[in-house]
Design a protein around this motif. Sequence first.
Motif, PDB file in Angstrom:
ATOM      1  N   GLY A  40     100.251 -49.297  68.668  1.00  0.00           N
ATOM      2  CA  GLY A  40     101.303 -48.412  69.149  1.00  0.00           C
ATOM      3  C   GLY A  40     101.467 -48.461  70.656  1.00  0.00           C
ATOM      4  O   GLY A  40     102.304 -47.768  71.203  1.00  0.00           O
ATOM      5  N   VAL A  41     100.628 -49.213  71.341  1.00  0.00           N
ATOM      6  CA  VAL A  41     100.775 -49.255  72.800  1.00  0.00           C
ATOM      7  C   VAL A  41     100.995 -50.693  73.248  1.00  0.00           C
ATOM      8  O   VAL A  41     100.630 -51.641  72.572  1.00  0.00           O
ATOM      9  N   ARG A  42     101.597 -50.824  74.382  1.00  0.00           N
ATOM     10  CA  ARG A  42     101.819 -52.168  74.931  1.00  0.00           C
ATOM     11  C   ARG A  42     100.892 -52.422  76.083  1.00  0.00           C
ATOM     12  O   ARG A  42     100.136 -53.358  76.093  1.00  0.00           O
ATOM     13  N   TRP A  43     101.024 -51.521  77.062  1.00  0.00           N
ATOM     14  CA  TRP A  43     100.280 -51.754  78.298  1.00  0.00           C
ATOM     15  C   TRP A  43      98.775 -51.595  78.043  1.00  0.00           C
ATOM     16  O   TRP A  43      98.343 -50.620  77.438  1.00  0.00           O
ATOM     17  N   GLY A  44      98.001 -52.585  78.461  1.00  0.00           N
ATOM     18  CA  GLY A  44      96.562 -52.476  78.332  1.00  0.00           C
ATOM     19  C   GLY A  44      96.037 -52.740  76.939  1.00  0.00           C
ATOM     20  O   GLY A  44      94.871 -52.527  76.659  1.00  0.00           O
ATOM     21  N   GLN A  45      96.905 -53.230  76.066  1.00  0.00           N
ATOM     22  CA  GLN A  45      96.459 -53.432  74.687  1.00  0.00           C
ATOM     23  C   GLN A  45      95.291 -54.404  74.606  1.00  0.00           C
ATOM     24  O   GLN A  45      94.285 -54.137  73.941  1.00  0.00           O
ATOM     25  N   ALA A  46      95.417 -55.513  75.321  1.00  0.00           N
ATOM     26  CA  ALA A  46      94.357 -56.529  75.263  1.00  0.00           C
ATOM     27  C   ALA A  46      93.043 -55.957  75.796  1.00  0.00           C
ATOM     28  O   ALA A  46      91.972 -56.198  75.237  1.00  0.00           O
ATOM     29  N   PHE A  47      93.145 -55.170  76.854  1.00  0.00           N
ATOM     30  CA  PHE A  47      91.939 -54.590  77.434  1.00  0.00           C
ATOM     31  C   PHE A  47      91.240 -53.673  76.422  1.00  0.00           C
ATOM     32  O   PHE A  47      90.048 -53.804  76.156  1.00  0.00           O
ATOM     33  N   PHE A  48      91.983 -52.771  75.842  1.00  0.00           N
ATOM     34  CA  PHE A  48      91.359 -51.827  74.903  1.00  0.00           C
ATOM     35  C   PHE A  48      90.814 -52.546  73.672  1.00  0.00           C
ATOM     36  O   PHE A  48      89.772 -52.199  73.147  1.00  0.00           O
ATOM     37  N   ARG A  49      91.543 -53.585  73.245  1.00  0.00           N
ATOM     38  CA  ARG A  49      91.075 -54.329  72.088  1.00  0.00           C
ATOM     39  C   ARG A  49      89.719 -54.957  72.396  1.00  0.00           C
ATOM     40  O   ARG A  49      88.792 -54.907  71.590  1.00  0.00           O
ATOM     41  N   SER A  50      89.592 -55.522  73.607  1.00  0.00           N
ATOM     42  CA  SER A  50      88.307 -56.110  73.996  1.00  0.00           C
ATOM     43  C   SER A  50      87.210 -55.056  74.015  1.00  0.00           C
ATOM     44  O   SER A  50      86.091 -55.300  73.565  1.00  0.00           O
ATOM     45  N   VAL A  51      87.540 -53.896  74.547  1.00  0.00           N
ATOM     46  CA  VAL A  51      86.531 -52.836  74.655  1.00  0.00           C
ATOM     47  C   VAL A  51      86.007 -52.449  73.274  1.00  0.00           C
ATOM     48  O   VAL A  51      84.808 -52.305  73.065  1.00  0.00           O
ATOM     49  N   PHE A  52      86.910 -52.312  72.312  1.00  0.00           N
ATOM     50  CA  PHE A  52      86.471 -51.884  70.982  1.00  0.00           C
ATOM     51  C   PHE A  52      85.761 -53.004  70.236  1.00  0.00           C
ATOM     52  O   PHE A  52      84.988 -52.774  69.324  1.00  0.00           O
ATOM     53  N   PHE A  53      86.085 -54.215  70.639  1.00  0.00           N
ATOM     54  CA  PHE A  53      85.586 -55.361  69.909  1.00  0.00           C
ATOM     55  C   PHE A  53      84.242 -55.852  70.435  1.00  0.00           C
ATOM     56  O   PHE A  53      83.427 -56.407  69.697  1.00  0.00           O
ATOM     57  N   ILE A  54      83.980 -55.611  71.699  1.00  0.00           N
ATOM     58  CA  ILE A  54      82.830 -56.245  72.327  1.00  0.00           C
ATOM     59  C   ILE A  54      81.471 -55.799  71.760  1.00  0.00           C
ATOM     60  O   ILE A  54      80.518 -56.582  71.777  1.00  0.00           O
ATOM     61  N   PRO A  55      81.341 -54.623  71.203  1.00  0.00           N
ATOM     62  CA  PRO A  55      80.036 -54.297  70.596  1.00  0.00           C
ATOM     63  C   PRO A  55      79.617 -55.276  69.503  1.00  0.00           C
ATOM     64  O   PRO A  55      78.427 -55.427  69.239  1.00  0.00           O
ATOM     65  N   THR A  56      80.593 -55.970  68.910  1.00  0.00           N
ATOM     66  CA  THR A  56      80.272 -56.972  67.897  1.00  0.00           C
ATOM     67  C   THR A  56      79.269 -58.006  68.418  1.00  0.00           C
ATOM     68  O   THR A  56      78.500 -58.584  67.669  1.00  0.00           O
ATOM     69  N   ALA A  57      79.306 -58.225  69.729  1.00  0.00           N
ATOM     70  CA  ALA A  57      78.444 -59.247  70.319  1.00  0.00           C
ATOM     71  C   ALA A  57      77.006 -58.771  70.502  1.00  0.00           C
ATOM     72  O   ALA A  57      76.119 -59.563  70.790  1.00  0.00           O
ATOM     73  N   VAL A  58      76.784 -57.488  70.359  1.00  0.00           N
ATOM     74  CA  VAL A  58      75.457 -56.942  70.635  1.00  0.00           C
ATOM     75  C   VAL A  58      74.592 -56.993  69.377  1.00  0.00           C
ATOM     76  O   VAL A  58      75.066 -56.711  68.279  1.00  0.00           O
ATOM     77  N   SER A  59      73.359 -57.373  69.539  1.00  0.00           N
ATOM     78  CA  SER A  59      72.490 -57.479  68.369  1.00  0.00           C
ATOM     79  C   SER A  59      72.068 -56.096  67.884  1.00  0.00           C
ATOM     80  O   SER A  59      72.072 -55.124  68.634  1.00  0.00           O
ATOM     81  N   TYR A  60      71.681 -56.040  66.606  1.00  0.00           N
ATOM     82  CA  TYR A  60      71.208 -54.777  66.049  1.00  0.00           C
ATOM     83  C   TYR A  60      69.961 -54.297  66.782  1.00  0.00           C
ATOM     84  O   TYR A  60      69.754 -53.099  66.968  1.00  0.00           O
ATOM     85  N   VAL A  61      69.136 -55.234  67.196  1.00  0.00           N
ATOM     86  CA  VAL A  61      67.903 -54.870  67.878  1.00  0.00           C
ATOM     87  C   VAL A  61      68.207 -54.099  69.162  1.00  0.00           C
ATOM     88  O   VAL A  61      67.681 -53.009  69.402  1.00  0.00           O
ATOM     89  N   VAL A  62      69.090 -54.673  69.966  1.00  0.00           N
ATOM     90  CA  VAL A  62      69.404 -54.045  71.248  1.00  0.00           C
ATOM     91  C   VAL A  62      70.144 -52.729  71.039  1.00  0.00           C
ATOM     92  O   VAL A  62      69.835 -51.713  71.667  1.00  0.00           O
ATOM     93  N   ALA A  63      71.102 -52.744  70.120  1.00  0.00           N
ATOM     94  CA  ALA A  63      71.877 -51.530  69.890  1.00  0.00           C
ATOM     95  C   ALA A  63      70.970 -50.398  69.406  1.00  0.00           C
ATOM     96  O   ALA A  63      71.038 -49.268  69.895  1.00  0.00           O
ATOM     97  N   ALA A  64      70.094 -50.732  68.469  1.00  0.00           N
ATOM     98  CA  ALA A  64      69.203 -49.706  67.938  1.00  0.00           C
ATOM     99  C   ALA A  64      68.299 -49.161  69.037  1.00  0.00           C
ATOM    100  O   ALA A  64      67.972 -47.975  69.079  1.00  0.00           O
TER     101      ALA A  64
END
Lengths: 328, 279, 437
Positions: free
Chosen positions: A122-146
């Motif tokens: 629903g937004v245009r401005w900053g869409q790519a930025f916010f998408r990266s922010v929500f997506f980047i935890p995928t890169a973190v291992s369970y060990v570190v996150a836990a």
Amino acid sequence: MSQGSATVRGTSASSPAGRTPSLWRRMRGPQGRNLWYAAFAAPFIIGLLVFVYIPIGWSTYLSFFEARATIRPTKFVGLDNYTYLLSDPIFRSSLVTFMIFALFIVPVTYVCSLGLALLLNGVRWGQAFFRSVFFIPTAVSYVVAAMVWRLSFFNGARFGLANSMLRQFGGENKAWLLGGDNYWYWFVVISLRLWLQVGFYMILIIAGLNRIPFETYEAAAIDGATGWKRLLYVTLPQLRTTTVAVLMLLLIGAFQAFDEFLNLFGGIGTYPNFARPPLVHLYLISLGGSQQDLGLGGAGTIIVTGLIVLFGLAQTWLVNRSERKERR
Amino acid sequence: MSMVQSKRDRGLIGLRYVVLVVLAVFFLLPFYVIVRNAFSDNSTIVAARWQWIPEKFDFSVLQRLFADEQLGILKALGNSAVVSVLQTSLTVFVALLAGYALSRLDNVVGKILTSLTLFTLMVPAAVTFLPTFVMTAQFGWIDSIRGLVIPVMFSAFATYLFRQTFLNFPRELEEAAAIDGANPWTTFWRVVVPNSMGIIGAVGTITFIGSWNAFLWPLLISRSQTPTIQIVLSQFMTSQGVKYPELFAGALVAIVPVVLVFLFLQRFLVQGVETSGIK
Amino acid sequence: MNLSRRHLFAAAGGIAAAATVSACGDNSGGVGTTTSPTAATSGSATGASSQASNVTLQQWYHEYGEAGVKEAVEKYAAEYTDAKVTVTWNPGDYGKKLSAALLTNDFPDVFEVEQGGSLDMIQAGQLAELNDIFDPVKDQFNPAVVKRFTYDGKIYGIPQVVDMQLLYYRKSALEKAGKQPPKTFAELVDVANAVATGDMGGFFAGNDGGLGVLGTMFIWASGHEQLDEGRTKGAFLTPEFYDAVKAYADFYKNGKGLLKSASKEWYDGTPFADGETAMQWGGLWSVTDIKAKLGDDFGVLPFPAMGAKGRPAVPFGAFGACVAAKGKNVEAAKAFVKWLWIDQEEKQIDFADSYGTHIPSKTALVPKATKLADGAGADAAKFVAESGFTNDIMWSGALGEAYGAALSNAITKGVDPAEAFKGFADKVAAELKRLKG
């Protein structure tokens, strides 16, 4: 790129060379293409057979034997391992707990991912930025996150972030991961899981949303469907194929919950007797704990797999039924 | 995406941004905590009052980590990089071919192979990997790069993703190539692959992350020669006690490379899933 | 919490460190003589290994926390002349790594195992019998440890050092509250509640409220054993035991003195040393760190007696040096184990005393451990001798799990102990039968 897989299969079904040729001919396909394809698939299939299916078969074999600290067992025990596990109150309660967990976490993760995807779309401005922010935890291992969750956010001692905040607002320290009659650990687990996983499913859903033809929305707008109505009657039905795939992955993930629990609650060779997913329990029995009962481990694997298949079929049936209803 | 925006939607746009910003803060909070703790001393971390900005920074922890030869963090980073890159390329290569084949084999063989692939996704690996480990040892692959990579490189998930993608790949392109006399191998590399870079990048990213973060498998396979970064870092959390600053500094070291790779590759990921989609 | 054998050792092992003795090797001459009968018995072994002096042995250790241990064991190995010994240091989850390796054809010749081998390992034939090298010197070792290491008259591991857990208390805090060090569990509750302030907890035994590490203590401290002599049934399901559990449940629920969360776990001495708690259940291994911080302002106690028939108790455990039964050089490996863990007393003292605080497994060496000479160390050594308990070899993981589950119901959920342990007797009997095969 939005044609459904059904149409693709439809066109391809008509292409094979008719009914008359011999079976071999048909199997080879036009210009022997199927032989090529078989060759393409061969490395993967061989690898899968050797490194995945042999171990699965081996575990299955072990499940019928008394196999403690050995993978070449001699004592056949029939279904004893299965009956032992199914009458083990810890394993049973773990199965029940995690069926409930699956019923809860699958829709919640789906709704959160969908929510994020819709919010972003629903937004245009900053869409790519916010998408990266929500997506980047995928890169973190369970060990570190836990580690972050257990040692910093929800540490039961006074220096944990959650407890510091609680005290600031006049509350008291909470022992988040204590268990017993304290169920706050579910909050910890679920928040961790959502943080790690929502981004990934969000991306899948965004992709699905983007395949919905623009004209569909236009037509809906003319009919006066906006807001919630549009979501219910246009977006969701159009998103069905993605939804089915995401739900299936989520379901498998819920029953196979392992790493986040092990890292949140486990010590070296120890694990508390609450918050124990079936896989963690089996892992402790067969490898990670104080015993090495590979027979029980194998039997448990079969039981859990059976449950996943069962729930998967049920889920598919449910989704299909709602589809049939809609068509009517 | 282009979306029909009603006036009400536009009215809500401000609210959307507020929600987005709040959520973004929550999503980034764990990263902040890792950085904060990595540059703090123990007393700051366990201080009764939470210090958003540590009163005294301690940069020595990170230095000590790299200076500690016993720990061998650089060697471990190197190993992890080699293993991850190898595993990623091999997995993608093998799964790409297989996924394409499964999408094109529309006879009973194709169906069986696809079901075989899908089924493995449902079998939990936590227990079956002990037999896998024993076999790997039988091959003499303990403590070797081969042992770290080969047994785990046949990804049913990757193959399944590729298959679903290629189901939607327009066949006219392939047929045109076939009429020109190209065999499926040539067609695949000249026509299919160049048009599927998105999904390849996507699967590559996911595989790389998984490989870099893998823990249980390397724990069993690697010994003195091939420790990976995750194994080395596990040393800070022993039953003797927890060394908070070292632990978080180690976590920082472990996630920086993968986050960088991720940021670089993620446009492929987004693109890949968008053009093909999971169905 | 998992109360299995490993539990104790998970902690003790990790820690492992230091031991106590300082060493002068003055009686090593005497030892040489004592062991001469062994030399005779193992003559063939020595012969074999000298024939093959180019034999290479793989030796595994788990990661000891104290600085210097790795260098020390490497030095020991380098000094051995009859074979080339390669030491592998294993950070992370050693137990898992070892048990997985023993399933394959790629395993170490010599390795340390908690309590000298698990039942699974023994029954699967993974460990070589060491009676021929051990029996002649058996009397020199701590009898409690020997008893625990022996299964069906056979021994599969030579005890390296003994680790134990005990209760630390802060003298000044107790004095301020006008309390004496607790001799019974009731007193412990009383003291904990009395000394607890907003800043300092009364008693800390882990972030699970003590359930995990103290679980089996309730059996021993209330005057019971886990299993009966013949290992056919549980020997503790009595009203006295239920009362003990109830007492702890009450403390858990109502005692403001029980600190349920601290900055570190129970096996880390920091919460006690930093003043987060006035009393802490911890490991002997922490004594060095605690002394450095608190000086003389602390004392140690065994876990106090619970109920009228109770007695004080401390858990102990030891890593044993084991030999792989299916190794290529079993005799050479045995000769090395004999050399290091039976003959070389100076090295044993060095290992126990120079890096952390441990108790040498040979009784005669205990007085030589400087860290055990006085104060807390000396008390600790005495506790093990007088009140030491350890998990029975047949107290399997499954039993530990079931016990932990019942205990946790009784303590954290307030279920009546008799109710929580209903059916447990059958479970024990069935499990023991299963284990015996």
